[in-house]
Design a protein around this motif. Structure first.
Motif, PDB file in Angstrom:
ATOM      1  N   PRO A   1       0.758  -1.195  -0.071  1.00 42.17           N
ATOM      2  CA  PRO A   1      -0.072  -0.099   0.116  1.00 42.17           C
ATOM      3  C   PRO A   1       1.000   1.214  -0.015  1.00 42.17           C
ATOM      4  O   PRO A   1       0.668   2.286  -0.812  1.00 42.17           O
ATOM      5  CB  PRO A   1      -0.846  -0.069   1.502  1.00 42.17           C
ATOM      6  CG  PRO A   1      -0.834  -1.429   1.748  1.00 42.17           C
ATOM      7  CD  PRO A   1       0.527  -2.102   1.242  1.00 42.17           C
ATOM      8  N   GLY A   2       1.952   1.450   0.748  1.00 41.91           N
ATOM      9  CA  GLY A   2       2.829   2.488   0.735  1.00 41.91           C
ATOM     10  C   GLY A   2       3.620   2.800  -0.454  1.00 41.91           C
ATOM     11  O   GLY A   2       3.721   3.699  -0.604  1.00 41.91           O
ATOM     12  N   ASN A   3       4.433   1.343  -0.894  1.00 39.86           N
ATOM     13  CA  ASN A   3       5.006   1.566  -2.041  1.00 39.86           C
ATOM     14  C   ASN A   3       4.431   2.229  -3.051  1.00 39.86           C
ATOM     15  O   ASN A   3       4.758   3.146  -3.701  1.00 39.86           O
ATOM     16  CB  ASN A   3       5.524   0.360  -2.310  1.00 39.86           C
ATOM     17  CG  ASN A   3       6.630  -0.413  -1.274  1.00 39.86           C
ATOM     18  OD1 ASN A   3       6.813   0.345  -0.265  1.00 39.86           O
ATOM     19  ND2 ASN A   3       7.124  -1.483  -1.478  1.00 39.86           N
TER      20      ASN A   3
ATOM     21  N   ASP B   1      -0.391  -1.860   5.934  1.00 42.56           N
ATOM     22  CA  ASP B   1       0.752  -1.753   5.405  1.00 42.56           C
ATOM     23  C   ASP B   1       1.854  -1.699   6.385  1.00 42.56           C
ATOM     24  O   ASP B   1       1.631  -0.914   7.528  1.00 42.56           O
ATOM     25  CB  ASP B   1       0.569  -0.244   4.728  1.00 42.56           C
ATOM     26  CG  ASP B   1       1.944   0.097   4.050  1.00 42.56           C
ATOM     27  OD1 ASP B   1       2.777  -0.458   3.159  1.00 42.56           O
ATOM     28  OD2 ASP B   1       2.529   1.218   4.880  1.00 42.56           O
ATOM     29  N   GLU B   2       3.084  -2.146   6.130  1.00 44.89           N
ATOM     30  CA  GLU B   2       4.238  -2.455   7.152  1.00 44.89           C
ATOM     31  C   GLU B   2       4.659  -0.974   7.585  1.00 44.89           C
ATOM     32  O   GLU B   2       4.872  -0.829   8.568  1.00 44.89           O
ATOM     33  CB  GLU B   2       5.118  -3.265   6.728  1.00 44.89           C
ATOM     34  CG  GLU B   2       5.876  -2.710   5.343  1.00 44.89           C
ATOM     35  CD  GLU B   2       7.009  -3.867   4.923  1.00 44.89           C
ATOM     36  OE1 GLU B   2       6.554  -5.081   5.010  1.00 44.89           O
ATOM     37  OE2 GLU B   2       7.877  -3.749   4.351  1.00 44.89           O
ATOM     38  N   GLY B   3       4.300   0.120   6.531  1.00 40.94           N
ATOM     39  CA  GLY B   3       4.674   1.285   7.091  1.00 40.94           C
ATOM     40  C   GLY B   3       3.859   1.864   8.148  1.00 40.94           C
ATOM     41  O   GLY B   3       3.960   2.611   8.970  1.00 40.94           O
ATOM     42  N   MET B   4       2.447   1.708   7.749  1.00 36.94           N
ATOM     43  CA  MET B   4       1.352   2.075   8.663  1.00 36.94           C
ATOM     44  C   MET B   4       1.697   1.428  10.042  1.00 36.94           C
ATOM     45  O   MET B   4       1.379   2.033  11.072  1.00 36.94           O
ATOM     46  CB  MET B   4      -0.180   1.753   8.412  1.00 36.94           C
ATOM     47  CG  MET B   4      -0.496   2.186   6.968  1.00 36.94           C
ATOM     48  SD  MET B   4      -1.727   1.439   6.352  1.00 36.94           S
ATOM     49  CE  MET B   4      -3.235   1.969   7.636  1.00 36.94           C
TER      50      MET B   4
ATOM     51  N   GLY C   1      -3.172 -21.276  19.478  1.00 43.35           N
ATOM     52  CA  GLY C   1      -4.442 -20.856  19.904  1.00 43.35           C
ATOM     53  C   GLY C   1      -4.603 -19.562  20.771  1.00 43.35           C
ATOM     54  O   GLY C   1      -5.676 -19.505  21.505  1.00 43.35           O
ATOM     55  N   LYS C   2      -3.429 -18.898  20.892  1.00 43.23           N
ATOM     56  CA  LYS C   2      -3.327 -17.800  21.827  1.00 43.23           C
ATOM     57  C   LYS C   2      -4.014 -16.500  21.141  1.00 43.23           C
ATOM     58  O   LYS C   2      -4.134 -15.342  21.851  1.00 43.23           O
ATOM     59  CB  LYS C   2      -1.877 -17.429  22.167  1.00 43.23           C
ATOM     60  CG  LYS C   2      -1.227 -18.841  23.006  1.00 43.23           C
ATOM     61  CD  LYS C   2      -1.690 -18.739  24.142  1.00 43.23           C
ATOM     62  CE  LYS C   2      -0.878 -19.970  25.227  1.00 43.23           C
ATOM     63  NZ  LYS C   2      -1.792 -20.154  26.206  1.00 43.23           N
ATOM     64  N   VAL C   3      -3.965 -16.347  19.869  1.00 43.97           N
ATOM     65  CA  VAL C   3      -4.212 -15.142  19.366  1.00 43.97           C
ATOM     66  C   VAL C   3      -5.727 -14.891  18.848  1.00 43.97           C
ATOM     67  O   VAL C   3      -6.182 -15.649  18.190  1.00 43.97           O
ATOM     68  CB  VAL C   3      -3.558 -15.150  18.047  1.00 43.97           C
ATOM     69  CG1 VAL C   3      -3.700 -13.808  17.249  1.00 43.97           C
ATOM     70  CG2 VAL C   3      -1.852 -15.359  18.229  1.00 43.97           C
ATOM     71  N   LYS C   4      -6.159 -13.855  19.291  1.00 45.56           N
ATOM     72  CA  LYS C   4      -7.427 -13.566  19.120  1.00 45.56           C
ATOM     73  C   LYS C   4      -7.625 -12.682  17.886  1.00 45.56           C
ATOM     74  O   LYS C   4      -8.360 -12.701  17.034  1.00 45.56           O
ATOM     75  CB  LYS C   4      -8.207 -12.787  20.249  1.00 45.56           C
ATOM     76  CG  LYS C   4      -9.809 -12.375  20.125  1.00 45.56           C
ATOM     77  CD  LYS C   4     -10.418 -12.035  21.385  1.00 45.56           C
ATOM     78  CE  LYS C   4     -11.648 -11.590  21.460  1.00 45.56           C
ATOM     79  NZ  LYS C   4     -11.734 -10.048  20.740  1.00 45.56           N
ATOM     80  N   LYS C   5      -6.685 -11.695  17.955  1.00 47.29           N
ATOM     81  CA  LYS C   5      -6.666 -10.683  16.834  1.00 47.29           C
ATOM     82  C   LYS C   5      -5.174 -10.444  16.519  1.00 47.29           C
ATOM     83  O   LYS C   5      -4.353 -10.595  17.437  1.00 47.29           O
ATOM     84  CB  LYS C   5      -7.210  -9.453  17.333  1.00 47.29           C
ATOM     85  CG  LYS C   5      -7.209  -8.294  16.166  1.00 47.29           C
ATOM     86  CD  LYS C   5      -8.130  -7.142  16.531  1.00 47.29           C
ATOM     87  CE  LYS C   5      -8.091  -5.951  15.652  1.00 47.29           C
ATOM     88  NZ  LYS C   5      -8.475  -4.759  16.037  1.00 47.29           N
ATOM     89  N   LEU C   6      -5.115 -10.277  15.015  1.00 50.34           N
ATOM     90  CA  LEU C   6      -3.437  -9.784  14.828  1.00 50.34           C
ATOM     91  C   LEU C   6      -3.519  -8.680  14.142  1.00 50.34           C
ATOM     92  O   LEU C   6      -4.355  -8.172  13.184  1.00 50.34           O
ATOM     93  CB  LEU C   6      -3.223 -11.233  13.714  1.00 50.34           C
ATOM     94  CG  LEU C   6      -1.856 -11.326  13.262  1.00 50.34           C
ATOM     95  CD1 LEU C   6      -0.583 -11.453  14.559  1.00 50.34           C
ATOM     96  CD2 LEU C   6      -1.502 -12.178  12.354  1.00 50.34           C
ATOM     97  N   ILE C   7      -2.605  -8.028  14.706  1.00 38.93           N
ATOM     98  CA  ILE C   7      -2.463  -6.577  14.076  1.00 38.93           C
ATOM     99  C   ILE C   7      -0.835  -6.773  13.207  1.00 38.93           C
ATOM    100  O   ILE C   7       0.060  -6.584  13.879  1.00 38.93           O
ATOM    101  CB  ILE C   7      -2.306  -5.319  15.054  1.00 38.93           C
ATOM    102  CG1 ILE C   7      -3.892  -5.408  15.555  1.00 38.93           C
ATOM    103  CG2 ILE C   7      -2.242  -3.962  14.317  1.00 38.93           C
ATOM    104  CD1 ILE C   7      -3.854  -4.364  16.613  1.00 38.93           C
ATOM    105  N   PHE C   8      -0.934  -6.666  11.956  1.00 39.37           N
ATOM    106  CA  PHE C   8       0.382  -7.079  11.175  1.00 39.37           C
ATOM    107  C   PHE C   8       0.287  -6.619   9.913  1.00 39.37           C
ATOM    108  O   PHE C   8      -0.742  -5.774   9.402  1.00 39.37           O
ATOM    109  CB  PHE C   8       0.597  -8.675  11.208  1.00 39.37           C
ATOM    110  CG  PHE C   8      -0.554  -9.229  10.408  1.00 39.37           C
ATOM    111  CD1 PHE C   8      -1.879  -9.067  10.230  1.00 39.37           C
ATOM    112  CD2 PHE C   8      -0.032 -10.205   9.382  1.00 39.37           C
ATOM    113  CE1 PHE C   8      -2.682  -9.716   9.331  1.00 39.37           C
ATOM    114  CE2 PHE C   8      -0.646 -10.758   8.291  1.00 39.37           C
ATOM    115  CZ  PHE C   8      -2.228 -10.387   8.434  1.00 39.37           C
ATOM    116  N   GLY C   9       1.140  -6.609   9.062  1.00 37.82           N
ATOM    117  CA  GLY C   9       1.659  -6.381   7.846  1.00 37.82           C
ATOM    118  C   GLY C   9       2.020  -7.614   6.840  1.00 37.82           C
ATOM    119  O   GLY C   9       1.732  -7.585   5.455  1.00 37.82           O
ATOM    120  N   PHE C  10       2.526  -8.598   7.654  1.00 39.44           N
ATOM    121  CA  PHE C  10       2.887  -9.758   7.153  1.00 39.44           C
ATOM    122  C   PHE C  10       3.341 -10.789   8.206  1.00 39.44           C
ATOM    123  O   PHE C  10       3.450 -10.370   9.219  1.00 39.44           O
ATOM    124  CB  PHE C  10       4.290  -9.531   6.027  1.00 39.44           C
ATOM    125  CG  PHE C  10       5.608  -8.949   6.701  1.00 39.44           C
ATOM    126  CD1 PHE C  10       6.223  -9.948   7.724  1.00 39.44           C
ATOM    127  CD2 PHE C  10       5.555  -7.768   7.081  1.00 39.44           C
ATOM    128  CE1 PHE C  10       7.327  -9.520   8.202  1.00 39.44           C
ATOM    129  CE2 PHE C  10       6.870  -7.268   7.498  1.00 39.44           C
ATOM    130  CZ  PHE C  10       7.514  -8.124   8.125  1.00 39.44           C
TER     131      PHE C  10
END
Lengths: 266, 291
Positions: free
Chosen positions: A132-134, B99-102, B63-72
């Motif tokens: 998205p950023g690139n 996005d990994e920058g976000m 099974g520990k993860v309810k929600k994942l905030i990630f880019g990859f």
């Protein structure tokens, strides 16, 4: 052009990839994956010495680093480019990256996240990563090792990870000016976005490939560039550089069966 | 002042439903000794914030993860993270895919105690469509540009692995890239670090001191965990363990594979883990990857 016929398809694609950076000026050239990285390195060692490159870790180098175990080669570092600094470079727009998305659509939108339904996907890939950023901030080109309708999808990509020229995705006030999608290098051809309203065109066909074959393996209609011709063959000098940059022949494993650059006629 | 504690002490600070941020990047300098301690615990329903590697994969598998905030999520040399994929494809994860920058921008906002930071990243993609909580904002200046207002990603806890720490909570990252550990630490109410070596007090040269990337006032606890990043890298000391990664990847394709991995590597504890991986001598000498 040389009359050299002794080259592989991967080597032809490296040369085609290298052309993507021609005329970009002093930008960070990021070729992600073996063929794009060799393409960027070749560009820097031939017609684009002004390009900035990294060692694929966190240092800038003025002499491209050969791939794999380096033997006697000792990198000479000229600067620093940690991930944090890469973002600063990306957001400042001074980069041209070439990556291999899982899907590409006729708008140049790309997908690296999931195939199928987002909630319960057929295949989870990497995640959107930096697409998205690139895509919204700097020049991008793409690399497709296996040109097919699975990559060049009909309709939109399953998860729009990288932006493209789809007007429906852009709301008033959003700045589209920094988006710049240049080339797609595949195992069949080179494409660009220079048709009417950024329509995708076939710019050159690899030796022995027909436009019909490319169209047949693409999920949306393609245009032919008026100057459509054959993808230039690598010169002896280019091949010498490629072989020096890739002493372990990692490029030979990039395209299934490592076929020759000039396809045998059936 | 003595912040020294054990991985068990750290995990005792965690509660069900917490938002936890992990330092490192993909298969690099991940606080894996602490991750293994979490796997041994009954903490659950976590919101995991990570540049994902095997930390994400293993916590998903367990099974520990309810929600994942990630880019990859990736093992890099093995591009696809096997357990992330498997759990993701089952539809069991709640996601905020960024996005990994976000991602780092949100942590930065949290660390600076502002509700959001503007960016162009994510606009005109499915990132905004799939996360309706992400709002846009119009520039109040003459340009009037519409930007994404990346919300602060506030963490309850940050977990980071470093090369060296002292009992006061000073840290030193000696690998070439410090990644975003400073932002992870700043975004959290409490940061716990594990370290290859723990000293009484760091006494650094000016050149070394530049690689202290976040302040000790952020650090609530320090764990001595030699080879605590294994099987991920801890440059310049050791590289990733490809043999271990292959075994881990294979577990995702086996019937009962996760339980077998847990039984073999995790449940018996960290000392047994080191024995299983050829001992700390071998683990600490794994060659660094060459790109």
């Amino acid at each position: 052009m040389s009359n050299n016929t002794d080259f592989t398809l991967a080597e032809l694609m490296i040369v085609a990839a290298s052309e993507a950076w021609r005329g970009d000026g002093e930008v960070l050239a990021s070729g992600i994956g073996v063929i794009p990285r060799l393409g960027a390195s070749l560009a820097k060692l031939t017609y684009a010495p002004e390009l900035l490159m990294t060692d694929s870790e966190c240092f800038l180098v003025e002499e491209p680093i050969p791939l794999g175990p380096r033997g006697d080669f000792v990198p000479k570092y000229s600067g620093y480019m940690s991930f944090e600094r890469v973002f600063e470079c990306v957001w400042g727009g001074r980069r041209h990256a070439m990556i291999g998305p899982t899907q590409i659509d006729r708008f140049g939108q790309t997908n690296l996240s999931v195939v199928g339904d987002y909630k319960k996907p057929k295949a989870a890939i990497l995640g959107v990563r930096g697409l998205p950023g690139n895509s919204i901030n700097h020049i991008n080109s793409f690399f497709v090792p296996n040109h097919s309708k699975r990559v060049f999808v009909e309709g939109e990509v399953d998860m729009v990870s990288g932006v493209g020229f789809n007007p429906a995705r852009w709301e008033p006030g959003m700045k589209q000016d920094f988006m710049d999608i240049r080339r797609i290098v595949t195992d069949l051809c080179v494409l660009d976005f220079e048709g009417p309203e950024h329509a995708i065109r076939v710019r050159s066909l690899h030796p022995g490939v027909s436009f019909d074959e490319v169209q047949e393996k693409t999920g949306f209609p393609l245009l032919q560039a008026p100057e459509l011709g054959e993808t230039p063959h690598p010169t002896a000098a280019q091949l010498e550089i490629i072989r020096r940059l890739d002493p372990h022949d990692l490029r030979g494993a990039q395209i299934k069966g490592n076929p020759p650059g000039i396809r045998a006629t059936a | 002042m003595n912040k020294l504690m054990t991985t068990a002490d750290v995990v005792a600070q965690l509660r069900d439903g917490m938002t936890i941020g992990f330092g490192g990047w993909g298969p690099r300098r991940k606080p894996m000794a602490i991750v293994r301690e979490i796997l041994r615990s009954d903490v659950k329903d976590l919101t995991v914030v990570s540049y994902g590697g095997p930390d994400v994969g293993m916590l998903c598998a367990a099974g520990k993860v309810k929600k994942l905030i990630f880019g990859f999520a990736t093992l890099d040399a093995i591009p696809l993270e096997p357990w992330y994929r498997k759990v993701r494809e089952s539809g069991a994860l709640e996601l905020m895919e960024l996005d990994e920058g976000m991602w780092q921008w949100g942590l930065r906002a949290a660390g600076m105690r502002v509700p959001f930071l503007p960016t162009r990243c994510g606009l005109a993609t499915d990132v905004t469509k799939l996360n309706p909580e992400l709002k846009t904002i119009q520039s109040p200046y003459a340009d009037g540009e519409v930007l994404l207002a990346m919300p602060a990603l506030k963490l309850d806890v940050a977990l980071v692995h470093v090369n060296v720490a002292d009992r006061l909570g000073n840290t030193l990252i000696q690998g070439g890239d410090p990644y975003f550990d400073h932002l992870v630490a700043r975004a959290a109410d409490a940061c716990y670090v594990s370290a290859e070596r723990v000293e009484e007090r760091l006494a650094l040269t000016p050149e070394q001191a530049r690689f202290n990337t976040f302040e000790r006032y952020l650090v609530k606890g320090v764990v001595h965990a030699p080879c605590g990043a294994h099987p991920t890298t801890c440059a310049p000391e050791y590289g990733w363990d490809m043999g271990h990664f292959k075994r881990y990847v294979a577990s995702a394709a086996e019937e009962g594979g996760w339980q077998a991995y847990m039984d073999e590597f995790v449940t018996p504890g960290e000392a047994a883990y080191q024995d299983k991986n050829g001992g700390i001598e071998r683990m600490g000498k794994l060659p660094l990857p060459v790109f």
